[in-house]
Enzyme design. Structure first.
Site, mmCIF file in Angstrom:
data_model
loop_
_atom_site.group_PDB
_atom_site.id
_atom_site.type_symbol
_atom_site.label_atom_id
_atom_site.label_comp_id
_atom_site.label_asym_id
_atom_site.label_seq_id
_atom_site.Cartn_x
_atom_site.Cartn_y
_atom_site.Cartn_z
ATOM 1 N N GLU A 125 -5.484 -8.390 1.032
ATOM 2 C CA GLU A 125 -5.944 -8.155 2.366
ATOM 3 C C GLU A 125 -7.354 -7.821 2.226
ATOM 4 O O GLU A 125 -7.627 -7.201 1.074
ATOM 5 C CB GLU A 125 -5.127 -6.974 3.023
ATOM 6 C CG GLU A 125 -3.862 -6.976 3.510
ATOM 7 C CD GLU A 125 -3.316 -5.782 4.312
ATOM 8 O OE1 GLU A 125 -4.310 -4.696 4.765
ATOM 9 O OE2 GLU A 125 -2.068 -5.497 4.060
ATOM 10 N N GLU A 179 0.753 -1.256 0.067
ATOM 11 C CA GLU A 179 0.046 0.055 -0.135
ATOM 12 C C GLU A 179 0.896 1.352 -0.011
ATOM 13 O O GLU A 179 0.682 2.058 0.911
ATOM 14 C CB GLU A 179 -0.925 -0.212 1.327
ATOM 15 C CG GLU A 179 -1.715 -0.910 1.484
ATOM 16 C CD GLU A 179 -2.922 -0.996 2.521
ATOM 17 O OE1 GLU A 179 -2.789 -0.057 3.354
ATOM 18 O OE2 GLU A 179 -3.904 -1.614 2.569
HETATM 19 C C1 BGP Z 1 -3.897 -2.087 5.755
HETATM 20 C C2 BGP Z 1 -2.772 -2.129 6.286
HETATM 21 C C3 BGP Z 1 -2.449 -3.033 7.470
HETATM 22 C C4 BGP Z 1 -3.606 -3.087 8.504
HETATM 23 C C5 BGP Z 1 -4.736 -3.055 7.897
HETATM 24 C C6 BGP Z 1 -5.948 -2.801 8.959
HETATM 25 O O1 BGP Z 1 -4.331 -0.613 5.309
HETATM 26 O O2 BGP Z 1 -1.788 -2.667 5.246
HETATM 27 O O3 BGP Z 1 -1.188 -2.863 7.927
HETATM 28 O O4 BGP Z 1 -3.144 -2.170 9.379
HETATM 29 O O5 BGP Z 1 -4.813 -1.943 6.804
HETATM 30 O O6 BGP Z 1 -6.100 -1.260 9.305
HETATM 31 P P1 BGP Z 1 -5.842 -0.637 10.476
HETATM 32 O O7 BGP Z 1 -4.956 -1.498 11.200
HETATM 33 O O8 BGP Z 1 -5.471 0.668 10.505
HETATM 34 O O9 BGP Z 1 -7.300 -0.928 11.149
#
Ligand code: BGP
Length: 457
Positions: free
Chosen positions: A360, A164
């Site tokens: 993801e 990302e």
């Molecule tokens: C994505 C990232 C992860 C993870 C996930 C969940 O954007 O790649 O690292 O953190 O989001 O988001 P958050 O942890 O901000 O709730």
């Protein structure tokens, strides 16, 4: 029954900084997260910093056994740059030993390691030189990538350069959620451009290394949906997609930055400095596959009083509050599974159906302890529903010819979430922070086993 293609990847994703712990131990140097926490611990939920996270450094063997138990055939995590090369040049033998046994252990348990190189964890020594703002970061990253291919190329067959990239650009230079937390659109674009070149040069290093395998990049995809199909709203939608999706996807897959994006940047006096020879490098070093992280769409409308040149992206596309939205209240993100179908079709039609996977997708929920059943298992039926709804739309896209080869959930074991610490939990296994990081399977973990065994549901 919904069946997925043979050999479909079922797994989960995580990252080094969010899981390993031992953040300043075993030879690892500081990242911006370690330093930021030292400077401003109050910014982090419950003062939860990056030092211990989920202690995978010590517990990876148990974790890998659990991966196998719930039928995961693949797992994506990252290498910590600051652990492997603490000063950017010198190899840390302990890090090599750790990652080699971790990856080998996965292979021994039938779990393919998909290894990413950068997941928001900028080494402090590089931040002191300006981070991605400095052109030399490109060479520094290419050297790191080359080192990783040399050290682990015999174990890892699928590599990704960045996770990302848009997020460290936006969160660091526009929104204040990542260090250096400044607001400067022009700098954000320059940081983005150097990130792109770092990616391209890492792909080049991979091709030159002669290592057997494939390389890709993981992008967050938040497809824009406009308030209406008026010309103005559609212009806003296009600007959002250009900046947040096509900016990396086009060069990574098609070897070229879209000319419309260049015009948009020019109109807004945002063009970055480029080096002669960059376009040729971009053209030559395209990827073998793409990972797409999907959480939420981007609802947009034409801004009411846009400023030109734009000071922030909101001068190009304003947020639109769609009245019919369904929200995950803990994270504040819209849940809109149909976007996965739209994304699948976009990959088929706009990106010559390159192989891609959902790298993801997931649902963060606070205070999950309240869902414990009599056996102490978190009964997260909402997560199972969330995954099913998304898989249904993904499946429809695959049925219509999209070349998707897997689905990875965020995440396997509850992990640390940047400024949010351990507030929202995403895992198939819970982590008890008060009890030596004890892992306990959730209902979703049990269900995941059936999902992968049946290759569908
Ligand atoms: C994505 C990232 C992860 C993870 C996930 C969940 O954007 O790649 O690292 O953190 O989001 O988001 P958050 O942890 O901000 O709730």
């Amino acid at each position: 029954m919904i069946k997925f293609p043979d050999g479909f990847l079922w797994g989960a994703a995580a990252s080094a900084p969010q899981t390993e712990g031992h953040s300043l131990l075993n030879g690892k140097s500081a990242t911006t997260w370690d330093k930021w926490f030292e400077m401003n611990p109050e910014k982090f939920n419950d003062n939860q910093g990056p030092q211990d996270t989920s202690n995978t450094y010590e517990m990876y063997q148990e974790d890998v056994e659990n991966m196998q138990k719930i039928g995961m055939n693949s797992y994506r995590t990252s290498i910590s740059w600051a652990r492997l090369l603490p000063d950017g040049k010198t190899l840390n033998p302990e890090a090599v030993g750790f990652y080699r046994s971790y990856f080998q252990d996965m292979l021994d348990h039938g779990v393919e390691p998909i290894i990413n190189l950068f997941h928001f964890d900028m080494p402090w020594w590089l931040m002191e030189k300006g981070g991605w703002k400095a052109r030399e970061s490109v060479d520094d990253f290419a050297f790191y990538a080359k080192t990783a291919f040399e050290q682990f190329g015999d174990l890892v067959k699928r590599w990704t350069t960045f996770n990302e990239p848009i997020v460290h650009i936006e969160c660091g230079y526009l929104l204040g959620f990542h260090y250096p937390a400044i607001v400067d659109f022009k700098k954000a674009v320059q940081v983005g451009y150097h990130t792109l070149m770092a990616h391209v040069c890492a792909v080049k290093a991979f091709r030159e290394s002669g290592v057997d395998g494939q390389i890709g990049i993981i992008l967050n995809v938040s497809p824009a949906y406009s308030r209406s199909d008026s010309k103005e709203d559609m212009k806003a939608k296009n600007a959002s997609d250009l900046l947040s999706i096509y900016s990396f996807l086009d060069p990574a897959v098609l070897g070229k930055t879209p000319s419309e994006l260049i015009s948009l940047l020019k109109e807004n006096e945002l063009l970055p400095y480029v080096d002669a020879g960059d376009s040729a490098l971009i053209k030559k070093n395209t990827v073998d596959f793409i990972g797409l992280n999907y959480y939420q769409p981007n609802r947009v409308m034409a801004p009411e009083n846009p400023i030109t040149p734009a000071k922030t992206p909101e001068d190009l596309f304003a947020p639109y509050d769609w009245p019919d939205k369904k929200i995950n209240p803990y994270r504040g993100w819209e849940i809109y599974p149909k976007a996965l179908y739209d994304v699948a079709i976009m990959m088929r039609d706009k990106y010559h159906n390159i192989p891609w996977y959902v790298s993801e997708n997931g649902m963060g929920v606070a205070d999950e302890g309240r869902y414990k059943d009599d056996n102490g298992v978190i009964d997260d039926q909402y997560r199972i529903e969330f995954i099913k709804e998304h898989l249904e739309y993904l499946h429809k896209g695959i049925e219509e010819g999209s070349n998707c080869f897997g689905y990875h959930l965020w995440t396997f074991v509850d992990c640390w979430s940047w400024l949010n610490g351990y507030r929202n939990r995403y895992g198939l296994f819970s982590v008890d922070l008060d009890n030596d990081f004890k892992r306990t399977i959730k209902s979703s973990g049990k269900w995941f086993k059936e999902l992968s065994e049946n290759n569908g549901f």
